[in-house]
Scaffold this motif. Structure first.
Motif, PDB file in Angstrom:
ATOM      1  N   ASP A  91       0.846  -1.188   0.000  1.00 42.01           N
ATOM      2  CA  ASP A  91       0.000   0.000   0.000  1.00 42.01           C
ATOM      3  C   ASP A  91       0.886   1.243   0.000  1.00 42.01           C
ATOM      4  O   ASP A  91       1.726   1.385   0.898  1.00 42.01           O
ATOM      5  CB  ASP A  91      -0.889  -0.005   1.238  1.00 42.01           C
ATOM      6  CG  ASP A  91      -1.892   1.139   1.229  1.00 42.01           C
ATOM      7  OD1 ASP A  91      -2.416   1.436   0.148  1.00 42.01           O
ATOM      8  OD2 ASP A  91      -2.126   1.724   2.304  1.00 42.01           O
ATOM      9  N   PRO A  92       0.762   2.129  -0.939  1.00 39.69           N
ATOM     10  CA  PRO A  92      -0.075   2.031  -2.136  1.00 39.69           C
ATOM     11  C   PRO A  92       0.559   1.113  -3.185  1.00 39.69           C
ATOM     12  O   PRO A  92       1.751   0.863  -3.155  1.00 39.69           O
ATOM     13  CB  PRO A  92      -0.144   3.471  -2.642  1.00 39.69           C
ATOM     14  CG  PRO A  92       1.120   4.105  -2.175  1.00 39.69           C
ATOM     15  CD  PRO A  92       1.459   3.417  -0.867  1.00 39.69           C
ATOM     16  N   VAL A  93      -0.259   0.667  -4.093  1.00 38.48           N
ATOM     17  CA  VAL A  93       0.170  -0.287  -5.128  1.00 38.48           C
ATOM     18  C   VAL A  93       0.811   0.430  -6.312  1.00 38.48           C
ATOM     19  O   VAL A  93       1.747  -0.089  -6.922  1.00 38.48           O
ATOM     20  CB  VAL A  93      -1.044  -1.140  -5.586  1.00 38.48           C
ATOM     21  CG1 VAL A  93      -0.683  -1.992  -6.785  1.00 38.48           C
ATOM     22  CG2 VAL A  93      -1.544  -1.994  -4.442  1.00 38.48           C
ATOM     23  N   TRP A  94       0.334   1.630  -6.649  1.00 39.61           N
ATOM     24  CA  TRP A  94       0.761   2.256  -7.903  1.00 39.61           C
ATOM     25  C   TRP A  94       2.268   2.490  -8.007  1.00 39.61           C
ATOM     26  O   TRP A  94       2.824   2.301  -9.089  1.00 39.61           O
ATOM     27  CB  TRP A  94      -0.017   3.549  -8.176  1.00 39.61           C
ATOM     28  CG  TRP A  94       0.311   4.697  -7.267  1.00 39.61           C
ATOM     29  CD1 TRP A  94      -0.333   5.048  -6.122  1.00 39.61           C
ATOM     30  CD2 TRP A  94       1.391   5.625  -7.426  1.00 39.61           C
ATOM     31  NE1 TRP A  94       0.275   6.142  -5.555  1.00 39.61           N
ATOM     32  CE2 TRP A  94       1.328   6.525  -6.335  1.00 39.61           C
ATOM     33  CE3 TRP A  94       2.385   5.797  -8.383  1.00 39.61           C
ATOM     34  CZ2 TRP A  94       2.236   7.562  -6.179  1.00 39.61           C
ATOM     35  CZ3 TRP A  94       3.289   6.840  -8.216  1.00 39.61           C
ATOM     36  CH2 TRP A  94       3.206   7.703  -7.131  1.00 39.61           C
ATOM     37  N   PRO A  95       3.001   2.852  -6.925  1.00 41.50           N
ATOM     38  CA  PRO A  95       4.454   3.021  -7.113  1.00 41.50           C
ATOM     39  C   PRO A  95       5.150   1.711  -7.478  1.00 41.50           C
ATOM     40  O   PRO A  95       6.098   1.692  -8.257  1.00 41.50           O
ATOM     41  CB  PRO A  95       4.952   3.540  -5.765  1.00 41.50           C
ATOM     42  CG  PRO A  95       3.750   4.058  -5.062  1.00 41.50           C
ATOM     43  CD  PRO A  95       2.607   3.245  -5.567  1.00 41.50           C
ATOM     44  N   VAL A  96       4.648   0.629  -6.913  1.00 40.11           N
ATOM     45  CA  VAL A  96       5.225  -0.689  -7.202  1.00 40.11           C
ATOM     46  C   VAL A  96       4.993  -1.050  -8.668  1.00 40.11           C
ATOM     47  O   VAL A  96       5.923  -1.455  -9.375  1.00 40.11           O
ATOM     48  CB  VAL A  96       4.611  -1.768  -6.272  1.00 40.11           C
ATOM     49  CG1 VAL A  96       5.103  -3.152  -6.657  1.00 40.11           C
ATOM     50  CG2 VAL A  96       4.906  -1.451  -4.814  1.00 40.11           C
ATOM     51  N   VAL A  97       3.772  -0.880  -9.130  1.00 41.92           N
ATOM     52  CA  VAL A  97       3.436  -1.211 -10.518  1.00 41.92           C
ATOM     53  C   VAL A  97       4.200  -0.307 -11.481  1.00 41.92           C
ATOM     54  O   VAL A  97       4.747  -0.780 -12.494  1.00 41.92           O
ATOM     55  CB  VAL A  97       1.907  -1.116 -10.749  1.00 41.92           C
ATOM     56  CG1 VAL A  97       1.562  -1.298 -12.213  1.00 41.92           C
ATOM     57  CG2 VAL A  97       1.187  -2.153  -9.880  1.00 41.92           C
ATOM     58  N   ALA A  98       4.287   0.960 -11.168  1.00 40.93           N
ATOM     59  CA  ALA A  98       5.014   1.901 -12.037  1.00 40.93           C
ATOM     60  C   ALA A  98       6.498   1.544 -12.097  1.00 40.93           C
ATOM     61  O   ALA A  98       7.099   1.544 -13.179  1.00 40.93           O
ATOM     62  CB  ALA A  98       4.825   3.332 -11.538  1.00 40.93           C
ATOM     63  N   PHE A  99       7.090   1.220 -10.956  1.00 41.53           N
ATOM     64  CA  PHE A  99       8.520   0.888 -10.951  1.00 41.53           C
ATOM     65  C   PHE A  99       8.776  -0.450 -11.644  1.00 41.53           C
ATOM     66  O   PHE A  99       9.800  -0.621 -12.311  1.00 41.53           O
ATOM     67  CB  PHE A  99       9.059   0.902  -9.525  1.00 41.53           C
ATOM     68  CG  PHE A  99      10.556   0.986  -9.440  1.00 41.53           C
ATOM     69  CD1 PHE A  99      11.265   1.869 -10.237  1.00 41.53           C
ATOM     70  CD2 PHE A  99      11.264   0.193  -8.559  1.00 41.53           C
ATOM     71  CE1 PHE A  99      12.656   1.959 -10.166  1.00 41.53           C
ATOM     72  CE2 PHE A  99      12.637   0.275  -8.471  1.00 41.53           C
ATOM     73  CZ  PHE A  99      13.342   1.147  -9.275  1.00 41.53           C
ATOM     74  N   ALA A 100       7.846  -1.390 -11.504  1.00 39.20           N
ATOM     75  CA  ALA A 100       7.972  -2.656 -12.242  1.00 39.20           C
ATOM     76  C   ALA A 100       7.929  -2.387 -13.747  1.00 39.20           C
ATOM     77  O   ALA A 100       8.711  -2.965 -14.510  1.00 39.20           O
ATOM     78  CB  ALA A 100       6.867  -3.627 -11.831  1.00 39.20           C
TER      79      ALA A 100
ATOM     80  N   ILE B 291      18.189  -9.776 -15.573  1.00 35.39           N
ATOM     81  CA  ILE B 291      18.204  -9.187 -14.227  1.00 35.39           C
ATOM     82  C   ILE B 291      17.075  -8.171 -14.082  1.00 35.39           C
ATOM     83  O   ILE B 291      16.334  -8.174 -13.094  1.00 35.39           O
ATOM     84  CB  ILE B 291      19.569  -8.535 -13.933  1.00 35.39           C
ATOM     85  CG1 ILE B 291      20.621  -9.608 -13.697  1.00 35.39           C
ATOM     86  CG2 ILE B 291      19.483  -7.587 -12.746  1.00 35.39           C
ATOM     87  CD1 ILE B 291      22.043  -9.080 -13.631  1.00 35.39           C
ATOM     88  N   LYS B 292      16.933  -7.310 -15.082  1.00 32.18           N
ATOM     89  CA  LYS B 292      15.907  -6.264 -14.995  1.00 32.18           C
ATOM     90  C   LYS B 292      14.503  -6.841 -15.122  1.00 32.18           C
ATOM     91  O   LYS B 292      13.572  -6.383 -14.450  1.00 32.18           O
ATOM     92  CB  LYS B 292      16.175  -5.187 -16.041  1.00 32.18           C
ATOM     93  CG  LYS B 292      17.451  -4.436 -15.707  1.00 32.18           C
ATOM     94  CD  LYS B 292      17.828  -3.434 -16.753  1.00 32.18           C
ATOM     95  CE  LYS B 292      19.131  -2.765 -16.339  1.00 32.18           C
ATOM     96  NZ  LYS B 292      19.418  -1.571 -17.101  1.00 32.18           N
ATOM     97  N   ALA B 293      14.329  -7.875 -15.956  1.00 35.51           N
ATOM     98  CA  ALA B 293      13.023  -8.537 -16.052  1.00 35.51           C
ATOM     99  C   ALA B 293      12.681  -9.240 -14.735  1.00 35.51           C
ATOM    100  O   ALA B 293      11.536  -9.188 -14.275  1.00 35.51           O
ATOM    101  CB  ALA B 293      13.015  -9.521 -17.214  1.00 35.51           C
ATOM    102  N   ALA B 294      13.673  -9.868 -14.133  1.00 37.42           N
ATOM    103  CA  ALA B 294      13.446 -10.523 -12.837  1.00 37.42           C
ATOM    104  C   ALA B 294      13.101  -9.492 -11.763  1.00 37.42           C
ATOM    105  O   ALA B 294      12.263  -9.756 -10.893  1.00 37.42           O
ATOM    106  CB  ALA B 294      14.688 -11.316 -12.425  1.00 37.42           C
ATOM    107  N   ALA B 295      13.706  -8.319 -11.833  1.00 32.50           N
ATOM    108  CA  ALA B 295      13.394  -7.262 -10.867  1.00 32.50           C
ATOM    109  C   ALA B 295      11.944  -6.824 -11.013  1.00 32.50           C
ATOM    110  O   ALA B 295      11.230  -6.668 -10.014  1.00 32.50           O
ATOM    111  CB  ALA B 295      14.333  -6.071 -11.050  1.00 32.50           C
ATOM    112  N   GLY B 296      11.492  -6.635 -12.245  1.00 37.53           N
ATOM    113  CA  GLY B 296      10.091  -6.266 -12.467  1.00 37.53           C
ATOM    114  C   GLY B 296       9.149  -7.329 -11.926  1.00 37.53           C
ATOM    115  O   GLY B 296       8.146  -7.021 -11.271  1.00 37.53           O
TER     116      GLY B 296
END
Length: 116
Positions: A6-15, A52-57
């Motif tokens: 919470d919130p979800v949007w920063p996580v989704v945006a950074f992914a 690496i970057k795909a795994a991070a997302g």
């Protein structure tokens, strides 16, 4: 499964940023190639950047339901960007890409707060 971040949007945006960056590294676009050349990135490391970057997302998104995984992924991203900053310093490349690496490292730390 309940979403625990919470919130979800920063996580989704950074992914999304991590997935886009992975795509840019797959067949490096000009600005990525120049950045990698400027810091003298070895060929092996260049080949590893996309997975690496795909795994991070993926870790960021899976962290929405397993918060520990999200925090570990953010910590790994902070380490990744710390290494990027060090590479820029070593190469005396203290311009735009250096500032981007610092900013993304900070963002990684801030996004980890969404999982707590």
């Amino acid at each position: 499964m309940a979403i625990l971040a919470d919130p979800v949007w920063p996580v989704v945006a950074f992914a999304a940023v991590q997935y886009a960056d992975a795509a840019f590294c797959w067949k490096p676009v000009d600005f990525v190639r120049r950045c990698l050349d400027d810091v003298h990135t070895p060929p092996l490391v260049r080949r590893l950047l996309t997975p690496i970057k795909a795994a991070a997302g993926t870790g960021l998104l899976l962290g929405l339901v397993v918060p520990y995984l999200g925090v570990v992924t953010c910590a790994a991203l902070v380490a990744y960007f710390a290494i990027a900053v060090a590479m820029h310093i070593r190469a005396h490349d203290l311009h735009r890409n250096f500032r981007n690496a610092i900013a993304l490292g900070v963002v990684s730390g801030l996004v980890s707060l969404c999982y707590l």
